[in-house]
Design an enzyme around this catalytic site. Structure first.
Site, short mmCIF file in Angstrom:
data_model
loop_
_atom_site.label_atom_id
_atom_site.label_comp_id
_atom_site.label_asym_id
_atom_site.label_seq_id
_atom_site.Cartn_x
_atom_site.Cartn_y
_atom_site.Cartn_z
N ASP A 1 -13.38 -7.47 12.66
CA ASP A 1 -14.94 -7.33 12.66
C ASP A 1 -15.64 -7.76 11.76
O ASP A 1 -17.16 -7.90 11.76
CB ASP A 1 -15.14 -5.63 13.82
CG ASP A 1 -13.82 -5.37 14.70
OD1 ASP A 1 -13.75 -6.48 15.17
OD2 ASP A 1 -13.10 -4.72 14.41
N HIS B 1 -13.03 0.45 17.44
CA HIS B 1 -12.01 -1.00 16.84
C HIS B 1 -12.35 -1.49 18.67
O HIS B 1 -11.01 -1.78 19.23
CB HIS B 1 -11.20 -1.21 16.21
CG HIS B 1 -10.70 -2.62 16.81
ND1 HIS B 1 -11.47 -3.73 16.20
CD2 HIS B 1 -9.43 -3.49 17.44
CE1 HIS B 1 -10.21 -5.13 16.85
NE2 HIS B 1 -9.90 -4.37 17.43
P1 NAI Z 1 2.84 -8.42 18.75
O1 NAI Z 1 3.21 -8.39 21.05
O2 NAI Z 1 3.47 -10.34 18.87
O3 NAI Z 1 4.26 -7.56 18.56
C1 NAI Z 1 3.53 -6.77 18.10
C2 NAI Z 1 5.20 -6.52 17.99
O4 NAI Z 1 5.42 -5.28 17.78
C3 NAI Z 1 6.51 -6.49 18.75
O5 NAI Z 1 7.14 -7.54 18.13
C4 NAI Z 1 6.98 -5.31 19.99
O6 NAI Z 1 8.81 -5.08 19.83
C5 NAI Z 1 6.51 -3.97 18.79
N1 NAI Z 1 6.43 -2.88 18.82
C6 NAI Z 1 6.82 -1.94 20.01
N2 NAI Z 1 6.38 -1.00 19.94
C7 NAI Z 1 6.97 -0.78 19.14
C8 NAI Z 1 7.72 0.31 18.14
N3 NAI Z 1 7.58 1.49 18.01
N4 NAI Z 1 7.95 0.37 16.52
C9 NAI Z 1 7.75 -0.85 16.02
N5 NAI Z 1 7.68 -1.73 15.87
C10 NAI Z 1 6.86 -2.27 18.21
O7 NAI Z 1 1.75 -8.36 18.73
P2 NAI Z 1 0.79 -8.40 17.70
O8 NAI Z 1 -0.28 -10.14 17.84
O9 NAI Z 1 1.22 -9.31 16.24
O10 NAI Z 1 -0.27 -7.76 17.46
C11 NAI Z 1 0.05 -6.06 16.95
C12 NAI Z 1 -1.22 -5.10 17.39
O11 NAI Z 1 -2.53 -5.26 16.59
C13 NAI Z 1 -1.49 -5.03 18.63
O12 NAI Z 1 -1.34 -3.79 19.37
C14 NAI Z 1 -3.39 -6.12 19.30
O13 NAI Z 1 -3.40 -5.43 20.07
C15 NAI Z 1 -2.86 -5.05 17.83
N6 NAI Z 1 -4.66 -5.87 16.87
C16 NAI Z 1 -5.54 -4.75 16.52
C17 NAI Z 1 -6.11 -5.50 15.89
C18 NAI Z 1 -7.21 -4.49 14.56
O14 NAI Z 1 -8.68 -5.34 14.60
N7 NAI Z 1 -7.44 -3.32 14.54
C19 NAI Z 1 -6.87 -7.32 15.64
C20 NAI Z 1 -5.65 -8.03 16.44
C21 NAI Z 1 -4.18 -7.18 16.47
#
Ligand code: NAI
Length: 334
Positions: A159, A187
């Site tokens: 952000d 966030h």
């Molecule tokens: P993605 O869906 O591509 O990957 C998430 C991964 O986490 C998947 O491989 C899934 O199997 C794994 N996962 C689910 N539960 C798990 C657990 N208990 N232990 C270990 N791994 C687990 O998602 P992406 O795009 O990589 O995003 C990840 C997270 O980051 C999402 O929650 C998204 O909303 C968040 N995010 C946060 C931002 C921020 O600025 N704070 C910015 C962008 C995304």
């Protein structure tokens, strides 16, 4: 030889991790003299994919990469680690209510907090990225009472980077001359990007951003809206959530936490509130920080908060208190 730093990345099969791991293993975050062991955690059905990521890391032929270990066991992933990048989380699925999402993630971060408490070094630095990032961070922190609460943070650097970029584009300057832009709060779309204390260097002179922009209507209107809703705009355009920019922000966050802030800048991170600026103690709220070379942060004190800012900061705090109460109702917090 310098001892390898043990860094755990969760959600290792996901799209953010795919953009992040090269930079970590290439020394872009912890320095070009610091070897690194990556512990890559995901859930059992994703293990084949994580194994593939390990093969690719090997093929990058990176001299700083000491080892890369794929696992679905948090106890293995958190063993003796120095840094935890908690990226993995339960995504919102079709038909899922907000409370279902909060509940699923509360359970994940409760388990991971407990595993950190048992297996990680007490000096571990934890960055929570998985959403809802602030509340997930709070749960992990509360479930790891033997680790100092100052060692927990959540990501609002994306952000901050978005806000800095908007100001730089508006003024036709490079992003690295815009300093002290603050993200307050959650966030989420209630976050408050604040340029009241920000500066910009133009032709060798340091100016307040507000004076350089000369358009409060934009600063209090479209600027806020663009930053607050940027995540949704990216999903709409890409049909996927931000990954490259999220990975870059994770690197920026960790690098600043590791090496400190520049004398003329702040960084924003979600950290446990100590009551500064009237924000309820204990919630994980994004504040402006300065950080020294021992990875110790201080919340910047004494900033003047005008009525407009006060209102925005409080709205985000109220949202976070509500999220905390909802999430705590799903788990056992001592
Ligand atoms: P993605 O869906 O591509 O990957 C998430 C991964 O986490 C998947 O491989 C899934 O199997 C794994 N996962 C689910 N539960 C798990 C657990 N208990 N232990 C270990 N791994 C687990 O998602 P992406 O795009 O990589 O995003 C990840 C997270 O980051 C999402 O929650 C998204 O909303 C968040 N995010 C946060 C931002 C921020 O600025 N704070 C910015 C962008 C995304």
């Amino acid at each position: 030889m310098v001892e390898p730093l043990r860094v755990c990345v969760t959600g290792a099969a996901g799209q953010i991790a795919y953009s992040l791991l090269y930079s970590l293993a290439n020394g872009d975050v912890f320095g070009k003299a610091q070897p690194i062991t990556l512990l890559l955690l995901d859930i059992p059905p994703m293990m084949q994919c994580v194994e593939g990521v390990v093969l690719e890391l090997q093929d990058c032929s990176l001299p700083l990469l000491h080892d890369a270990i794929a696992t679905s066991d948090p106890n293995v992933a958190f063993e003796n680690i120095d840094v935890a990048l908690l990226v993995g989380a339960m995504p919102r699925k079709e038909g899922m209510e907000r409370s279902d999402l909060l509940k699923a993630n509360a359970k994940i971060f409760e388990a991971q907090g407990k595993a950190l408490d048992t297996y990680a070094k007490k000096t571990v630095k934890v960055l929570v990225v998985g959403n809802p990032a602030n509340t997930n961070c709070l749960i992990a922190q509360r479930c790891a009472p033997s680790i100092p609460k100052e060692n927990f943070s959540c990501l609002t650097r994306l952000d901050q980077n978005r806000a800095v970029s908007q100001v730089a584009m508006r003024l036709g300057v490079k992003t690295n001359v815009v300093k002290k832009v603050i993200i307050w709060g959650n966030h989420s779309s209630t976050q408050y990007p604040d340029v009241n204390h920000a500066t910009v260097e133009i032709n060798g002179h340091i100016n307040p951003v507000k004076e350089a922009v000369k358009d409060d209507h934009w600063l209090e209107g479209d600027f806020l809206k663009v930053v607050q809703t940027r995540g949704a705009a990216i999903i709409k355009a890409r049909k996927l959530s931000s990954a490259m920019s999220a990975a870059k922000a994770i690197c920026d966050h960790m690098k600043t936490w590791w090496f400190g802030t520049a004398d003329d800048d702040y960084c924003s991170m979600g950290v446990v509130s100590d009551g500064s600026y009237g924000i309820p103690e204990g919630i994980v709220y994004s504040f402006p920080l300065t950080i020294d070379s021992t990875h110790t942060y201080k919340i910047v004190q004494g900033l003047e908060i005008n009525e407009f800012s006060r209102e925005k900061m409080d709205i985000s705090a109220v949202e976070l208190c509500q999220e905390r109460d909802d999430a705590f109702s799903f788990i056992q917090i001592q």
